[in-house]
Design a protein around this motif. Structure first.
Motif, PDB file in Angstrom:
ATOM      1  N   UNK A  25      43.484  34.755  43.701  1.00 57.65           N
ATOM      2  CA  UNK A  25      42.367  35.183  44.544  1.00 57.65           C
ATOM      3  C   UNK A  25      42.230  36.701  44.611  1.00 57.65           C
ATOM      4  N   UNK A  26      43.308  37.475  44.902  1.00 60.76           N
ATOM      5  CA  UNK A  26      43.144  38.927  44.928  1.00 60.76           C
ATOM      6  C   UNK A  26      42.746  39.513  43.580  1.00 60.76           C
ATOM      7  N   UNK A  27      43.269  38.950  42.497  1.00 62.32           N
ATOM      8  CA  UNK A  27      42.930  39.469  41.174  1.00 62.32           C
ATOM      9  C   UNK A  27      41.462  39.200  40.859  1.00 62.32           C
ATOM     10  N   UNK A  28      40.995  37.982  41.177  1.00 58.38           N
ATOM     11  CA  UNK A  28      39.589  37.652  40.938  1.00 58.38           C
ATOM     12  C   UNK A  28      38.668  38.547  41.755  1.00 58.38           C
ATOM     13  N   UNK A  29      39.074  38.846  42.985  1.00 63.56           N
ATOM     14  CA  UNK A  29      38.256  39.693  43.848  1.00 63.56           C
ATOM     15  C   UNK A  29      38.168  41.114  43.289  1.00 63.56           C
ATOM     16  N   UNK A  30      39.302  41.651  42.814  1.00 61.13           N
ATOM     17  CA  UNK A  30      39.297  42.993  42.229  1.00 61.13           C
ATOM     18  C   UNK A  30      38.469  43.030  40.953  1.00 61.13           C
ATOM     19  N   UNK A  31      38.608  41.992  40.117  1.00 63.69           N
ATOM     20  CA  UNK A  31      37.835  41.950  38.874  1.00 63.69           C
ATOM     21  C   UNK A  31      36.342  41.892  39.158  1.00 63.69           C
ATOM     22  N   UNK A  32      35.968  41.135  40.182  1.00 65.17           N
ATOM     23  CA  UNK A  32      34.553  41.030  40.544  1.00 65.17           C
ATOM     24  C   UNK A  32      34.016  42.381  41.033  1.00 65.17           C
ATOM     25  N   UNK A  33      34.803  43.076  41.859  1.00 61.33           N
ATOM     26  CA  UNK A  33      34.362  44.367  42.378  1.00 61.33           C
ATOM     27  C   UNK A  33      34.215  45.400  41.272  1.00 61.33           C
ATOM     28  N   UNK A  34      35.050  45.303  40.241  1.00 58.22           N
ATOM     29  CA  UNK A  34      35.016  46.273  39.148  1.00 58.22           C
ATOM     30  C   UNK A  34      34.082  45.849  38.016  1.00 58.22           C
ATOM     31  N   UNK A  35      33.636  44.617  38.046  1.00 56.42           N
ATOM     32  CA  UNK A  35      32.794  44.127  36.968  1.00 56.42           C
ATOM     33  C   UNK A  35      33.564  43.847  35.689  1.00 56.42           C
ATOM     34  N   UNK A  36      34.854  43.499  35.804  1.00 52.15           N
ATOM     35  CA  UNK A  36      35.686  43.220  34.636  1.00 52.15           C
ATOM     36  C   UNK A  36      35.689  41.725  34.365  1.00 52.15           C
TER      37      UNK A  36
END
Length: 755
Positions: free
Chosen positions: A580-591
């Motif tokens: 969950x935290x990794x997916x959230x960071x990836x979404x915020x960065x557009x990765x």
């Protein structure tokens, strides 16, 4: 009160009965501190010697008295206003420092000799064109020989040793033609002097040594730039453990003195130094540095703890299963060594050029001598022409092409907050087409941030920050950072596992767990909206508030990822954290490409899969779990706040909270690599023009030395172009946990990388 450190294990007993101890001293600000410390320690009559090295803050003390307690030295230093730690210097740092001192001595000798010989040579040149007598010319030549022979014997050692080593191993390096050219130039000059010739070439040989040594020193400066105080930094890190004796007393000992089966006390806020089983106490631990997992893990009797994790709440008694050897850290270190050995096969640009260059030079010189003798020239004239070829082709420009560029580029990167740690870091980074980021501590801030600061009353937030100054809890650092210019609330007392309490303006103020502050209801309501947050509560009198802590993205993470993606880099996130935290960071960065829950071996496997696709990866990470991947990647960068093993595995470190230095390193590496190639091209063009002239006999050794010096100057001037373009200081972006205003790359649904 902290238990006293046991220094007895670090005292060196010498055969002559002298006891020796090295200490790293904090608080030294100027050279006057040397006298203060040495005079202050002279009041201890048992001490025979106390000497302070100002450069590395190393204090050496010696004594013969039996039963002398070295803690008295530390106590005396504390009375003088200085703090001391055990000094355990890095062996590699000592070797590099000794090598640098030797190179500088060689350079100084060659430079001094070159200036004096050149003065004599100018007199001979002008005299040959006027009325110098044969006796005077011979005298000047003999004086030059007396200077040049010992100079070449001493200052030429770095090249002669390496050349002899290469010949014995049947390999070819640039040191072979360098040594051959210098030896032949000195030998032929001596022959010419004995036979009263008009010309000798001592100046050419010594000047050649000076320029080549300058290149070696520049290269060594670059290699040692970030390691100058490595031994002291390791000493100040304080790898110790608090051991519980059978009678219950505690003593702090070096980690290498801890044995399996010992009982170790781990206080709240301390980093666990060993692997072991909890036998007493309950707490929660932060293992993000080791695993990348941001969630706090509750532990109690029977639970395993690992070196590198942080004890957050209560005191723990741990039965040691592994200390200095056999720990999880050692397993990670083994992976690092395996990966580093594989990466060490990389051949540097200058080395690749030297493999081709050296045999060509020898063949050209030999062919020149043979060719001239076949055309009827004497052996003397043929050798003079061959020596001119060796000198004019001597790889001065080639030797300076890479290190001069590295020094300029590393200086520019240093101003941008990047410290290079390996000689080929620029070349490696320049070749990378994929950037792989760890999440926790790399894309995110090292310390958690208060995500709902705007929702907490300002006076309660200030009270929390001041209370946090009295706490050793790692989460308190997120609040104490907001207390700039403020002082702790007087009388603050920390209650292990609960929080900090103090009396403030006649009412009780508390900071800690929701239960400790009576804020369970507020905490439950906040967590219902944000399940991934860590809650810390504050209470002043009857007023309460809760603060949600998150691993917030670095302020400029979005812009940096967008910049790298805009340059055509493939961006991937590989993290040991939960999905969950990794997916959230990836979404915020557009990765779009990311993986979560990875162990160190999994990250290496992912990098190997990318390498099999032809990708060259720049790895950016900070935790112990990232160290093997940092070593396995084609190039790697780590924040300076990273675990020490991660720092040691990285090619470069970046400073500060911003991620921009990573983008700057990628940009400048490509520019510097292009300048290196240009410099090598200049050296090749120079040789294409100069070598035919030398082979045809139109160049004397003197002219060859002048031409060689000119090419070196051109290469050095061109290296000055390897700088970052001027950039106006960027405004500090607002750190938020929500989705940024503009994505780093075109919006797309984040998808996990196929396992």
């Amino acid at each position: 009160m902290s238990p006293a450190f046991d220094y007895s294990a670090l005292v060196e007993k010498r055969p002559d009965g002298v006891s020796h101890l090295d200490l790293a001293v904090e608080g030294i600000t100027c050279a006057a501190c040397i006298g203060d410390i040495e005079r202050g320690l002279a009041t201890l009559p048992e001490l025979d010697k106390a000497r302070l090295n100002y450069t590395n803050r190393r204090l050496a003390v010696e004594w013969r008295a039996e039963g002398f307690d070295p803690v008295r030295v530390v106590s005396r230093l504390a009375e003088l206003g200085y703090k001391a730690h055990p000094f355990e210097p890095s062996r590699e740092e000592e070797i590099e420092a000794a090598e640098m001192r030797f190179l500088l001595r060689c350079l100084a000798v060659a430079g001094f000799a070159a200036m004096n010989i050149m003065l004599l040579s100018v007199s001979v040149w002008s005299g040959n064109a006027s009325d110098i007598t044969d006796e005077t010319r011979d005298f000047f030549h003999w004086v030059s020989a007396l200077i040049a022979l010992p100079t070449a014997a001493y200052a030429g050692q770095p090249f002669f040793r390496n050349a002899w080593r290469a010949i014995r191993s049947r390999s070819m390096t640039m040191d072979v033609p360098i040594s051959l050219g210098v030896t032949l130039a000195i030998g032929m000059s001596l022959y010419e002097t004995i036979h009263h010739a008009h010309h000798a070439y001592f100046d050419s040989a010594v000047m050649l040594l000076f320029f080549l040594l300058l290149g070696r020193v520049l290269d060594q400066v670059m290699r040692r730039k970030t390691r100058a105080v490595a031994g002291n930094l390791l000493a100040l890190r304080g790898e110790t453990a608090v051991v519980l004796a059978e009678a219950g007393e505690t003593r702090e000992v070096p980690l290498k003195a801890v044995k399996p089966g010992d009982r170790v006390l781990v206080l709240p806020g301390d980093r666990v130094a060993v692997d072991g089983v909890v036998i007493e106490g309950r707490s929660s631990v932060d293992a993000s540095l080791v695993t990348g997992e941001t969630a706090r893990e509750p532990i109690g009797p029977g639970a395993m703890v690992y070196a590198g994790t942080v004890n957050l709440d209560g005191a723990l008694t741990v039965r040691v299963t592994a200390a200095a050897e056999g720990t999880l850290l050692e397993e990670v270190n083994r992976l690092v060594e395996t990966a580093a050995n594989a990466r060490s096969r990389y051949l540097r640009l200058a080395d690749r050029a030297a493999r081709i260059y050296s045999p060509v030079v020898h063949i050209a010189a030999l062919a020149t001598a043979i060719g001239w003798m076949l055309l009827g020239a004497s052996l003397h004239d043929a050798l003079i022409t061959a020596i001119a070829v060796l000198i004019i082709t001597c790889p001065c420009a080639l030797a300076l092409a890479v290190p001069a560029t590295q020094v300029v580029a590393s200086g520019s990167l240093f101003k941008a907050g990047v410290l290079l740690q390996s000689g080929d870091a620029i070349e490696r980074i320049a070749a990378c087409d994929t950037v792989v980021f760890d999440k926790t501590g790399t894309l995110t801030m090292p310390q958690p941030q208060v995500a709902n600061a705007a929702e907490v009353p300002a006076d309660l937030l200030q009270a929390a920050a001041r209370l946090a100054l009295s706490s050793r809890h790692p989460l308190a650092a997120a609040l104490s950072a907001r207390a700039l210019g403020l002082s702790p609330i007087p009388g603050g007392q920390e209650q292990a596992g609960h929080g900090v309490a103090a009396e403030w303006d006649g009412v009780e103020a508390r900071l800690g767990s929701p239960a400790f502050c009576g804020a369970e209801a507020e905490a439950a309501a906040a967590l219902a909206k944000d399940l991934d947050a860590t809650v810390i509560a504050v209470r002043v009198g009857e007023r309460r508030a809760v603060m949600l802590l998150h691993q917030a993205l670095r302020p400029d993470a979005v812009d940096v990822v967008r910049e790298l993606a805009g340059r055509g880099k493939r961006i991937v996130i590989l993290s040991g954290d939960r999905e969950q935290p990794v997916a959230e960071a990836a979404r915020a960065l557009g990765v779009a490409e990311w993986r979560a829950g990875l162990k160190p071996a999994d990250k290496i496997a992912a990098l190997e899969a990318m390498a099999a696709e032809g990708r060259r990866v720049l790895m950016v990470g900070d935790g112990l779990n990232d160290a093997p991947a940092l070593a396995a990647a084609h190039a790697s960068i780590s924040p300076v706040t990273a675990a020490h093993l991660a720092q040691a595995s990285a090619d470069a470190l970046f400073l500060g909270e911003r991620l921009q230095p990573v983008a700057d390193a990628a940009l400048l590496a490509r520019k510097a690599h292009a300048v290196m190639r240009q410099n090598l091209g200049i050296a090749v063009i120079y040789n294409l023009i100069a070598v035919p002239l030398a082979i045809m006999g139109h160049v004397t050794p003197l002219i060859a030395a002048a031409a060689m010096s000119g090419s070196s100057i051109i290469v050095t001037v061109n290296a000055l172009r390897a700088k970052l373009p001027f950039r106006e200081p960027a405004a500090e972006p607002q750190v938020t946990r929500g989705k940024p205003a503009s994505p780093a790359v075109p919006p797309q649904r984040p998808a996990r990388v196929a396992s």
